[in-house]
Write a protein that holds these residues in place. Structure first.
Motif, PDB file in Angstrom:
ATOM      1  N   GLU A   6     -74.346  -1.778  35.506  1.00 59.73           N
ATOM      2  CA  GLU A   6     -73.048  -2.121  34.947  1.00 59.73           C
ATOM      3  C   GLU A   6     -72.756  -1.209  33.764  1.00 59.73           C
ATOM      4  O   GLU A   6     -73.630  -0.964  32.931  1.00 59.73           O
ATOM      5  N   PRO A   7     -71.564  -0.661  33.695  1.00 58.51           N
ATOM      6  CA  PRO A   7     -71.242   0.188  32.547  1.00 58.51           C
ATOM      7  C   PRO A   7     -71.293  -0.619  31.249  1.00 58.51           C
ATOM      8  O   PRO A   7     -70.963  -1.812  31.224  1.00 58.51           O
ATOM      9  N   ALA A   8     -71.736   0.043  30.182  1.00 61.70           N
ATOM     10  CA  ALA A   8     -71.825  -0.634  28.883  1.00 61.70           C
ATOM     11  C   ALA A   8     -70.444  -1.016  28.396  1.00 61.70           C
ATOM     12  O   ALA A   8     -69.478  -0.269  28.542  1.00 61.70           O
ATOM     13  N   GLN A   9     -70.373  -2.217  27.887  1.00 61.04           N
ATOM     14  CA  GLN A   9     -69.101  -2.693  27.377  1.00 61.04           C
ATOM     15  C   GLN A   9     -68.850  -2.128  25.974  1.00 61.04           C
ATOM     16  O   GLN A   9     -69.784  -2.028  25.173  1.00 61.04           O
ATOM     17  N   PRO A  10     -67.632  -1.717  25.694  1.00 55.82           N
ATOM     18  CA  PRO A  10     -67.349  -1.193  24.348  1.00 55.82           C
ATOM     19  C   PRO A  10     -67.598  -2.264  23.287  1.00 55.82           C
ATOM     20  O   PRO A  10     -67.341  -3.448  23.499  1.00 55.82           O
ATOM     21  N   HIS A  11     -68.121  -1.787  22.152  1.00 55.03           N
ATOM     22  CA  HIS A  11     -68.434  -2.699  21.059  1.00 55.03           C
ATOM     23  C   HIS A  11     -67.169  -3.045  20.290  1.00 55.03           C
ATOM     24  O   HIS A  11     -66.427  -2.157  19.855  1.00 55.03           O
ATOM     25  N   GLU A  12     -66.922  -4.318  20.162  1.00 54.34           N
ATOM     26  CA  GLU A  12     -65.757  -4.763  19.408  1.00 54.34           C
ATOM     27  C   GLU A  12     -66.101  -4.755  17.921  1.00 54.34           C
ATOM     28  O   GLU A  12     -67.062  -5.406  17.502  1.00 54.34           O
ATOM     29  N   PRO A  13     -65.361  -3.990  17.122  1.00 53.63           N
ATOM     30  CA  PRO A  13     -65.653  -3.946  15.682  1.00 53.63           C
ATOM     31  C   PRO A  13     -65.577  -5.338  15.076  1.00 53.63           C
ATOM     32  O   PRO A  13     -64.669  -6.119  15.371  1.00 53.63           O
ATOM     33  N   THR A  14     -66.547  -5.638  14.257  1.00 55.52           N
ATOM     34  CA  THR A  14     -66.560  -6.910  13.560  1.00 55.52           C
ATOM     35  C   THR A  14     -65.947  -6.741  12.183  1.00 55.52           C
ATOM     36  O   THR A  14     -65.652  -5.625  11.732  1.00 55.52           O
ATOM     37  N   PHE A  15     -65.782  -7.849  11.491  1.00 51.08           N
ATOM     38  CA  PHE A  15     -65.260  -7.804  10.124  1.00 51.08           C
ATOM     39  C   PHE A  15     -66.197  -6.993   9.217  1.00 51.08           C
ATOM     40  O   PHE A  15     -65.751  -6.203   8.385  1.00 51.08           O
ATOM     41  N   ALA A  16     -67.514  -7.151   9.440  1.00 58.85           N
ATOM     42  CA  ALA A  16     -68.486  -6.404   8.633  1.00 58.85           C
ATOM     43  C   ALA A  16     -68.368  -4.909   8.881  1.00 58.85           C
ATOM     44  O   ALA A  16     -68.482  -4.099   7.949  1.00 58.85           O
ATOM     45  N   ASP A  17     -68.125  -4.519  10.163  1.00 58.98           N
ATOM     46  CA  ASP A  17     -67.951  -3.092  10.475  1.00 58.98           C
ATOM     47  C   ASP A  17     -66.733  -2.538   9.758  1.00 58.98           C
ATOM     48  O   ASP A  17     -66.755  -1.425   9.215  1.00 58.98           O
ATOM     49  N   ASP A  18     -65.637  -3.303   9.786  1.00 62.46           N
ATOM     50  CA  ASP A  18     -64.407  -2.861   9.131  1.00 62.46           C
ATOM     51  C   ASP A  18     -64.626  -2.680   7.628  1.00 62.46           C
ATOM     52  O   ASP A  18     -64.168  -1.699   7.030  1.00 62.46           O
ATOM     53  N   GLN A  19     -65.323  -3.614   7.016  1.00 66.75           N
ATOM     54  CA  GLN A  19     -65.565  -3.528   5.577  1.00 66.75           C
ATOM     55  C   GLN A  19     -66.437  -2.328   5.229  1.00 66.75           C
ATOM     56  O   GLN A  19     -66.215  -1.652   4.230  1.00 66.75           O
ATOM     57  N   ALA A  20     -67.442  -2.074   6.073  1.00 66.54           N
ATOM     58  CA  ALA A  20     -68.317  -0.923   5.830  1.00 66.54           C
ATOM     59  C   ALA A  20     -67.530   0.379   5.938  1.00 66.54           C
ATOM     60  O   ALA A  20     -67.718   1.305   5.137  1.00 66.54           O
ATOM     61  N   MET A  21     -66.619   0.457   6.922  1.00 70.25           N
ATOM     62  CA  MET A  21     -65.820   1.664   7.086  1.00 70.25           C
ATOM     63  C   MET A  21     -64.873   1.849   5.902  1.00 70.25           C
ATOM     64  O   MET A  21     -64.707   2.956   5.378  1.00 70.25           O
ATOM     65  N   LEU A  22     -64.243   0.766   5.460  1.00 75.24           N
ATOM     66  CA  LEU A  22     -63.337   0.847   4.313  1.00 75.24           C
ATOM     67  C   LEU A  22     -64.095   1.268   3.054  1.00 75.24           C
ATOM     68  O   LEU A  22     -63.580   2.041   2.237  1.00 75.24           O
ATOM     69  N   ARG A  23     -65.319   0.768   2.916  1.00 74.34           N
ATOM     70  CA  ARG A  23     -66.119   1.131   1.739  1.00 74.34           C
ATOM     71  C   ARG A  23     -66.425   2.628   1.735  1.00 74.34           C
ATOM     72  O   ARG A  23     -66.333   3.305   0.708  1.00 74.34           O
ATOM     73  N   ARG A  24     -66.794   3.150   2.919  1.00 75.13           N
ATOM     74  CA  ARG A  24     -67.095   4.585   2.998  1.00 75.13           C
ATOM     75  C   ARG A  24     -65.859   5.426   2.661  1.00 75.13           C
ATOM     76  O   ARG A  24     -65.937   6.408   1.922  1.00 75.13           O
ATOM     77  N   TRP A  25     -64.714   5.037   3.197  1.00 72.87           N
ATOM     78  CA  TRP A  25     -63.496   5.792   2.916  1.00 72.87           C
ATOM     79  C   TRP A  25     -63.129   5.708   1.439  1.00 72.87           C
ATOM     80  O   TRP A  25     -62.665   6.687   0.852  1.00 72.87           O
ATOM     81  N   ARG A  26     -63.356   4.563   0.840  1.00 69.89           N
ATOM     82  CA  ARG A  26     -63.022   4.416  -0.585  1.00 69.89           C
ATOM     83  C   ARG A  26     -63.889   5.349  -1.436  1.00 69.89           C
ATOM     84  O   ARG A  26     -63.393   5.991  -2.367  1.00 69.89           O
ATOM     85  N   LEU A  27     -65.170   5.449  -1.127  1.00 77.28           N
ATOM     86  CA  LEU A  27     -66.060   6.321  -1.887  1.00 77.28           C
ATOM     87  C   LEU A  27     -65.735   7.791  -1.630  1.00 77.28           C
ATOM     88  O   LEU A  27     -65.893   8.637  -2.517  1.00 77.28           O
ATOM     89  N   ILE A  28     -65.265   8.098  -0.418  1.00 79.21           N
ATOM     90  CA  ILE A  28     -64.884   9.483  -0.116  1.00 79.21           C
ATOM     91  C   ILE A  28     -63.619   9.880  -0.861  1.00 79.21           C
ATOM     92  O   ILE A  28     -63.535  10.961  -1.462  1.00 79.21           O
ATOM     93  N   LEU A  29     -62.614   9.022  -0.839  1.00 81.50           N
ATOM     94  CA  LEU A  29     -61.312   9.352  -1.415  1.00 81.50           C
ATOM     95  C   LEU A  29     -61.278   9.237  -2.934  1.00 81.50           C
ATOM     96  O   LEU A  29     -60.431   9.840  -3.592  1.00 81.50           O
TER      97      LEU A  29
END
Length: 393
Positions: A6-29
């Motif tokens: 069976e093909p792997a199902q795409p991972h649905e971003p969680t709230f924690a994933d979103d927060q981690a991504m926002l944190r990285r962008w904040r430190l970059i910008l």
């Protein structure tokens, strides 16, 4: 039967994933994204540490610092006090992994002109004995403030002492020690175990049932100082701009050899001119602090100068440490090399090493030197010690 996957199902971003991504962008910008991506409390000091260093990229172009938010209506502020260079250094060491900290530390001194780090004795003492950092500072020494000279000397001494500790046993063993084999010794130790001979003499003791070898005869080697050691070693070091790392190790190697009985060391630094540093060969810190990195390269002239110092060709080694990027006529260089080799002088050519240890050299010139009688190699300083020991055996 073929199994179906069976093909792997795409991972649905969680709230924690979103927060981690926002944190990285904040430190970059940086602070200018504060209005849209507010800084989490635990990241505020990290953000300040990054800004203290890398905001200099903008201020050097005439930009003014901003807060990233609309100015407050009142006159007071709640921000922490701006860090000093020393407090920034301590905070950065706490916030980031060691590799990241060392990168930021190097950027601070070499790219963003934070010379006050070198002007503070406590800070210098806390810096790691990093040859790459030392080499970079040696290259830009003329651009540093005079107040940092003592700090630079302390850092260079730390690096030199660290290299000395690692290389001195190698040179002492390779140049003044020889091996003498024996069966048993009251001074037997693991570092002197002759494992090849031990295996050979115990092969008959293999248990046929288990295949294990039973050791009842252990062989060791002992070190015995060579007698009548009398060699002249002329170390020629290219001090063009790309040679800082090699100059660092070469000066330490010359200092070690100058302290060995029976080894007479000459230390010559060159670019388009020649500086005889033999009188300082025992003091690598002083050699490094007085060297002048930069300029062109005239290997032929340096080699001809070294030729004048040869008194016993069959017991003379000329070690040329260079990138072999000759600035003068290559034909003259080849002619001098061939003449020295034919006279009986042992010629060793060591390729330059970049700060990360990768060799870099002019392969065409190196190939012609090899054809004229010079052995060419790219190797670490400890291997150089072994090489010298082999040719001086």
């Amino acid at each position: 039967m073929t199994r179906q996957y069976e093909p792997a199902q795409p991972h649905e971003p969680t709230f924690a994933d979103d927060q981690a991504m926002l944190r990285r962008w904040r430190l970059i910008l940086g602070r200018y994204a504060e209005s849209e991506l507010p800084t989490a409390q635990q990241d505020r000091e990290i953000d300040q540490a990054l800004g203290y260093l890398y905001d200099r990229q903008y201020t050097s172009r005439g930009h003014r610092h901003g807060t990233g938010t609309r100015p407050a209506k009142t006159g007071g502020g709640s921000q922490g006090s701006a860090p000093t260079a020393v407090s920034w250094l301590h905070a950065t060491r706490e916030f980031f992994p060691q590799s990241t900290f060392e990168r930021m530390e190097r950027d601070a001194i070499t790219t963003y002109g934070m010379d006050d780090l070198l002007a503070n004795p406590d800070t210098v003492e806390s810096l790691p004995a990093d040859p790459a950092l030392a080499a970079t500072l040696l290259r830009m020494r003329g651009k540093l403030n005079p107040e940092t000279a003592q700090g630079l000397r302390i850092l260079i001494r730390k690096v030199v002492e660290d290299i000395l500790e690692r290389l001195k046993p190698k040179f002492a063993t390779s140049l003044t020690g020889s091996r003498q084999r024996f069966r048993r010794s009251f001074h037997a130790s693991s570092k002197n175990l002759d494992w090849r001979k031990t295996i050979a003499v115990n092969l008959k003791n293999v248990d046929p049932n288990t295949g294990r070898m039973l050791i009842d005869d252990v062989r060791f080697v002992s070190r015995q100082r060579r007698q009548n050691l009398n060699w002249d070693v002329i170390v020629l070091v290219d001090q063009s701009g790309s040679m800082a790392q090699s100059l660092l190790h070469a000066s330490v190697s010359a200092a070690i050899m100058s302290g060995l009985a029976g080894v007479n060391v000459s230390l010559l630094l060159f670019d388009t001119s020649i500086v005889d540093m033999t009188h300082l060969a025992h003091d690598p810190v002083e050699v490094l602090m007085t060297s002048q990195l930069g300029g062109g390269t005239d290997i032929a002239r340096a080699l001809a100068y070294a030729e004048q110092r040869v008194t016993q060709p069959s017991r003379t080694v000329i070690a040329l440490i260079s990138d072999f990027d000759e600035g003068g006529p290559v034909a003259s260089l080849i002619s001098t090399t061939r003449r020295l080799a034919e006279s009986g002088v042992t010629m060793l050519g060591l390729a330059a090493l970049e700060d990360n240890g990768t060799p870099w050299y002019n392969e065409s010139v190196a190939g012609r030197l090899a054809g004229a009688g010079m052995d060419i190699a790219a190797m670490t300083p400890d291997r150089f010690a072994e090489w010298l020991g082999e040719v001086m055996a």
